[in-house]
Design an enzyme around this catalytic site. Structure first.
Site, PDB file in Angstrom:
ATOM      1  N   LYS A 114       0.825  -1.216   0.000  1.00  0.00           N
ATOM      2  CA  LYS A 114       0.000   0.000   0.000  1.00  0.00           C
ATOM      3  C   LYS A 114       0.853   1.257   0.000  1.00  0.00           C
ATOM      4  CE  LYS A 114      -4.477  -0.665  -0.047  1.00  0.00           C
ATOM      5  NZ  LYS A 114      -5.100  -0.438  -1.323  1.00  0.00           N
ATOM      6  N   LYS A 197      -7.616 -16.491 -14.239  1.00  0.00           N
ATOM      7  CA  LYS A 197      -8.597 -16.173 -13.220  1.00  0.00           C
ATOM      8  C   LYS A 197      -9.278 -14.847 -13.502  1.00  0.00           C
ATOM      9  CE  LYS A 197      -8.750 -16.172  -8.277  1.00  0.00           C
ATOM     10  NZ  LYS A 197      -8.019 -15.715  -7.120  1.00  0.00           N
ATOM     11  N   LYS A 200     -10.745  -8.287 -10.735  1.00  0.00           N
ATOM     12  CA  LYS A 200     -11.361  -6.961 -10.817  1.00  0.00           C
ATOM     13  C   LYS A 200     -10.525  -6.042 -11.692  1.00  0.00           C
ATOM     14  CE  LYS A 200     -13.102  -6.768  -6.066  1.00  0.00           C
ATOM     15  NZ  LYS A 200     -14.464  -7.211  -6.144  1.00  0.00           N
TER      16      LYS A 200
END
Ligand code: TRP
Length: 332
Positions: A114, A197, A200
């Protein structure tokens, strides 16, 4: 009182559910709510680490809630609440923070990721994300947490904080939460770009809220090769992927028709995709409509979160009271 194992799962209020989620985590959650004493919450406190606007915050929470409810999370069966409706979690987080050390928090993989992704906003909430997550879990005395690979380290931290509290105060109070394993292996829904897969971010996903036009466009753009050149040849990954999706949404006859056509080299991918898109639309439409109906139903949504918060608070207030006593806060 339920004798079932207490299980907690946090749901990030970001992004929309895609077919991969639907046949993966969501399907598992639906089953889990019957097998366990399941607590699901929308992690809206956590989402502040990325500084959403007030309007986005509310809409995102409302959207994920509507999507999960439409998929079958049942507020009569599970405890479904908003993280910010349970301020006891925030208090426990504060208390746990006193025994969480800078070094270990800085070393957490998700923090490092992050910090790299948003270097302009490396806030203390990001650093202490695993502490809040630990509070989410142990406030309910949960035994188990369903976690994907990316959350294993955070769960390990939760165990560490629970154990540390017990050791520090010489009590056997907090359960050390372990991963909840879903029994059966699920079909992995592949992406439309030939990858393994559906995700998003990869832009390869079919979302539950996609309308007919969007679905047709995405499917028609899905990656294909130039077609089989000899009979019964092995399908390349991207073609296998389309068949995997067809196996879920299309009739057996349809799958067989195109499989035979592939095997005798007469397949026309355009026709296959057209049919596949229509079958996805047939599958998606009732869910999409249900999401929209629930999203619009403020009375129902407010009833759901209120009921969830009330259920969640029973155990949470007890935990906080006991934790305060253990720590040494005494009423005068
Ligand atoms: N960190 C989780 C995620 O990104 C969300 C989460 C927050 C969570 N608190 C939790 C998951 C507690 C399980 C238990 O997906």
């Amino acid at each position: 009182m339920s004798e079932k194992e207490i299980v907690v799962s946090g749901i990030r209020p970001t992004g929309n559910l895609h077919l991969g989620n639907y046949f993966g985590a969501v399907k598992n959650f639906i089953k889990m709510q019957h097998d366990t004493n399941a607590h699901f919450f929308i992690a809206d406190y956590h989402s502040l680490t990325t500084h959403p606007t007030p309007a986005d915050l509310h809409n995102n929470v409302r959207q994920v809630l509507a999507e999960y409810l439409a998929c079958g999370l049942d507020p009569e069966v599970a405890t479904i609440y908003l993280q910010s409706d349970l301020p006891e979690t925030a208090e426990l987080y504060l208390l746990l923070n006193m025994n969480a050390y800078l070094g270990e928090l800085e070393r957490t993989t998700s923090f490092k990721d992050k910090a790299r992704q948003q270097p302009e906003n490396v806030n203390a909430g990001l650093l202490t994300y695993p502490v809040l997550m630990a509070a989410d879990i142990i406030i309910h005395g949960a035994k188990k947490v369903p976690v994907g690979k990316d959350q294993e380290q955070n769960l390990e931290m939760a165990r560490k904080f629970a154990k540390r509290f017990n050791r520090m105060y010489n009590v056997d109070y907090f359960e050390e939460p372990i991963p909840y394993n879903f029994g059966e292996e699920l079909v992995k829904i592949p992406g439309l770009d030939g990858s393994g897969k559906m995700g998003k971010s990869e832009g390869n996903g079919l979302f539950l809220i996609d309308d007919d036009k969007t679905i047709r466009k995405k499917v028609m753009k899905a990656k294909t090769d130039s077609g089989p050149t000899f009979e019964n040849s092995e399908k390349p990954q991207e073609i296998k992927n389309l068949f995997t999706i067809a196996n879920i949404v299309s009739s057996q006859d349809t799958v067989k028709f195109f499989d035979d056509a592939y095997n005798n080299c007469s397949i026309r991918y355009g026709d296959f995709k057209k049919q596949l898109a229509e079958d996805i639309i047939t599958f998606n439409t009732p869910i999409r409509e249900k999401i929209a109906a629930i999203y619009a139903d403020e009375v129902y949504l407010s009833k759901v979160v209120k009921m969830g918060a009330e259920k969640a608070r029973i155990g949470a207030t007890k935990t906080i009271k006991e934790v305060r006593e253990i720590i040494g806060f005494k009423p005068f």
